[in-house]
Motif scaffolding. Structure first.
Motif, short mmCIF file in Angstrom:
data_model
loop_
_atom_site.label_atom_id
_atom_site.label_comp_id
_atom_site.label_asym_id
_atom_site.label_seq_id
_atom_site.Cartn_x
_atom_site.Cartn_y
_atom_site.Cartn_z
N LYS A 114 -15.83 17.35 -10.86
CA LYS A 114 -14.31 17.07 -11.29
C LYS A 114 -14.33 16.08 -12.36
N ARG A 115 -13.10 15.71 -13.06
CA ARG A 115 -13.18 14.97 -13.93
C ARG A 115 -12.34 13.38 -13.55
N THR A 116 -11.67 13.74 -12.72
CA THR A 116 -10.84 12.53 -12.15
C THR A 116 -10.52 12.40 -10.67
N PHE A 117 -10.23 11.22 -10.06
CA PHE A 117 -9.78 11.19 -8.85
C PHE A 117 -8.28 11.12 -8.80
N ASP A 118 -7.77 11.88 -7.89
CA ASP A 118 -6.08 11.71 -7.85
C ASP A 118 -5.80 12.06 -6.32
N TYR A 119 -6.63 12.25 -5.52
CA TYR A 119 -6.23 12.61 -4.01
C TYR A 119 -5.76 11.27 -3.50
N PRO A 120 -4.51 11.09 -2.78
CA PRO A 120 -3.87 10.12 -2.37
C PRO A 120 -4.77 9.39 -1.20
N ILE A 121 -4.21 7.86 -0.91
CA ILE A 121 -5.03 7.38 0.15
C ILE A 121 -4.73 8.06 1.38
N HIS A 122 -5.83 8.00 2.28
CA HIS A 122 -5.70 8.53 3.51
C HIS A 122 -6.36 8.10 4.65
N GLN A 123 -6.32 8.79 5.78
CA GLN A 123 -7.18 8.45 7.01
C GLN A 123 -7.24 9.67 7.79
N HIS A 124 -8.32 9.67 8.67
CA HIS A 124 -8.43 10.91 9.50
C HIS A 124 -9.43 10.50 10.62
N ALA A 125 -9.23 11.59 11.74
CA ALA A 125 -9.97 11.07 12.95
C ALA A 125 -11.41 10.95 12.70
N MET A 140 0.70 -1.19 -0.02
CA MET A 140 -0.02 -0.11 -0.02
C MET A 140 0.89 1.28 -0.07
N ALA A 141 0.47 2.31 -0.81
CA ALA A 141 1.37 3.66 -0.82
C ALA A 141 1.09 4.15 0.69
N GLU A 142 1.88 5.22 0.73
CA GLU A 142 2.12 5.95 1.99
C GLU A 142 0.76 6.50 2.41
N VAL A 143 0.30 6.13 3.41
CA VAL A 143 -0.82 6.89 3.91
C VAL A 143 -0.77 8.19 4.40
N LEU A 144 -1.50 9.13 3.69
CA LEU A 144 -1.69 10.47 4.33
C LEU A 144 -2.62 10.84 5.38
N GLU A 145 -2.02 11.56 6.43
CA GLU A 145 -2.95 11.69 7.75
C GLU A 145 -3.57 13.03 7.38
N GLU A 146 -4.77 12.70 6.99
CA GLU A 146 -5.53 14.09 6.63
C GLU A 146 -5.72 14.93 7.73
N ILE A 147 -5.80 16.13 7.97
CA ILE A 147 -6.28 17.09 8.79
C ILE A 147 -7.53 17.91 8.17
N THR A 148 -8.52 17.41 8.50
CA THR A 148 -9.94 18.05 8.20
C THR A 148 -10.21 19.57 8.52
N HIS A 149 -11.44 20.09 7.88
CA HIS A 149 -11.49 21.24 8.14
C HIS A 149 -12.28 21.51 9.21
N LEU A 150 -12.93 20.20 9.97
CA LEU A 150 -13.92 20.25 11.11
C LEU A 150 -13.40 20.68 12.22
N THR A 151 -13.98 21.88 13.07
CA THR A 151 -13.60 22.35 14.05
C THR A 151 -14.62 21.88 15.35
N PRO A 152 -14.14 22.22 16.56
CA PRO A 152 -15.04 21.91 17.68
C PRO A 152 -16.53 22.50 17.58
N LYS A 153 -16.53 23.54 16.76
CA LYS A 153 -17.89 24.49 16.71
C LYS A 153 -18.57 24.07 15.58
N ASP A 154 -18.23 23.30 14.81
CA ASP A 154 -18.89 22.61 13.65
C ASP A 154 -19.58 21.42 13.94
N CYS A 155 -20.95 21.36 13.40
CA CYS A 155 -21.54 19.90 13.39
C CYS A 155 -21.10 19.11 12.51
N TYR A 156 -20.61 19.61 11.33
CA TYR A 156 -19.94 18.85 10.18
C TYR A 156 -19.36 19.66 9.10
N PHE A 157 -18.59 19.18 8.25
CA PHE A 157 -18.34 20.06 7.12
C PHE A 157 -18.35 19.13 5.98
#
Length: 292
Positions: A24-35, A1-18
């Motif tokens: 777009k035309r293609t998928f090219d975001y790398p493999i990732h994981q987040h909390a 498996m490729a190097e896994v990106l530890e993504e830091i999302t835009h969600l903040t403690p004051k947000d219900c969700y983001f």
């Protein structure tokens, strides 16, 4: 498996969700994981491969997946899908969004069970997607924040009462968090993670590991499957990918802030590893922020 990106999302403690809606035309975001939990909807992308942990499935015209694990890598890969107008809606939210008080009530039992099973990743059939399609369709553009929250809750409820199947049945997040790593390799990785924007020499890393440079090079590749130089480059590219998506820095600033000392080399390396230029990568993943 490729190097896994530890993504830091835009969600903040004051947000219900983001919420992010992309066209777009293609998928090219790398493999990732987040909390955060992720509910991801894809339309008009037949042939794309959805990869969640050890699960690899080719999706149809519609795809909807729910992931609730900080240690479950995932990515949507272009696969056999030709470049075309693809729609994607991604929702990040906290696992404890509804709180223990609500989740312990009978009315929320099905949602609670679904989120628990989503630790392995869940995929929903077209019949379930159609039940919530109208809610998803207007969610990002809904101006009334209360209605938006109610529609999101309705989506979770309808999905929890629909059929779904677990994706990575071998996933054990709690085990992944406690797996021991060779302390010398761990020390080197920690150093690279904190100093990737600086000049890092093989001699410095070998000294941290208490080995000669030649012995350390062999040792590192044996334990990680990658050369030292490739590992440093992937770490820098991971940081650059995050900055391209999450910041307004220029590409030149990102290049030098992430440890590359030549813009041409950065562009060439990024395209070689990611399949697109940094500029195209950023254009594909411009995010529309919707907060409640």
């Amino acid at each position: 498996m490729a190097e896994v990106l530890e993504e830091i999302t835009h969600l903040t403690p004051k947000d219900c969700y983001f919420i992010v809606e992309r066209h777009k035309r293609t998928f090219d975001y790398p493999i990732h994981q987040h909390a955060e939990c992720e509910l991801n909807f894809v339309e008009n992308a037949k042939g794309v491969k959805r990869i969640v942990g050890n699960s690899i499935e080719e999706i149809g015209e519609y795809d909807l997946a729910l992931i609730n694990s900080p240690k479950l890598p995932h990515v949507w890969d272009q696969g056999n899908c030709p470049p075309k107008q693809i729609r994607e809606i991604t929702i990040h939210f906290s696992p404890d969004l509804l709180g223990d008080s609500l989740m312990s009530r009978n009315q929320f039992a099905s949602i609670k069970e679904m989120l628990e099973r989503a630790k392995h990743g869940l995929a929903f059939p077209t019949s379930a997607i159609m039940k919530v399609y109208n809610y998803l369709d207007g969610l990002a553009s809904e101006k009334d924040s209360f209605k938006q929250f109610m529609h999101f809750t309705q989506i979770l409820y309808e999905l929890s009462r629909s059929k779904y199947h677990e994706l990575d049945v071998t996933a054990h997040p709690e085990r992944a968090e406690t797996t021991a790593e060779d302390p010398r390799i761990a020390s080197v990785k920690d150093y690279v993670a904190s100093r990737y924007n600086e000049d890092i020499t093989l001699e410095t890393l070998a000294d941290i590991a208490g080995m000669t440079p030649t012995a350390f090079s062999r040792y590192f590749k044996l334990h990680t499957g990658r050369t030292v130089s490739n590992y440093i480059i992937e770490t820098r590219l991971g940081a650059a990918s995050r900055a391209l998506v999450d910041s307004s820095q220029t590409i030149s600033e990102i290049c030098y802030n992430c440890g590359f000392n030549n813009l041409s080399n950065f562009n060439r390396t990024f395209k070689s590893k990611r399949g697109v230029t940094p500029r195209d990568f950023r254009m594909n993943y411009k995010k529309k922020k919707v907060l409640v």
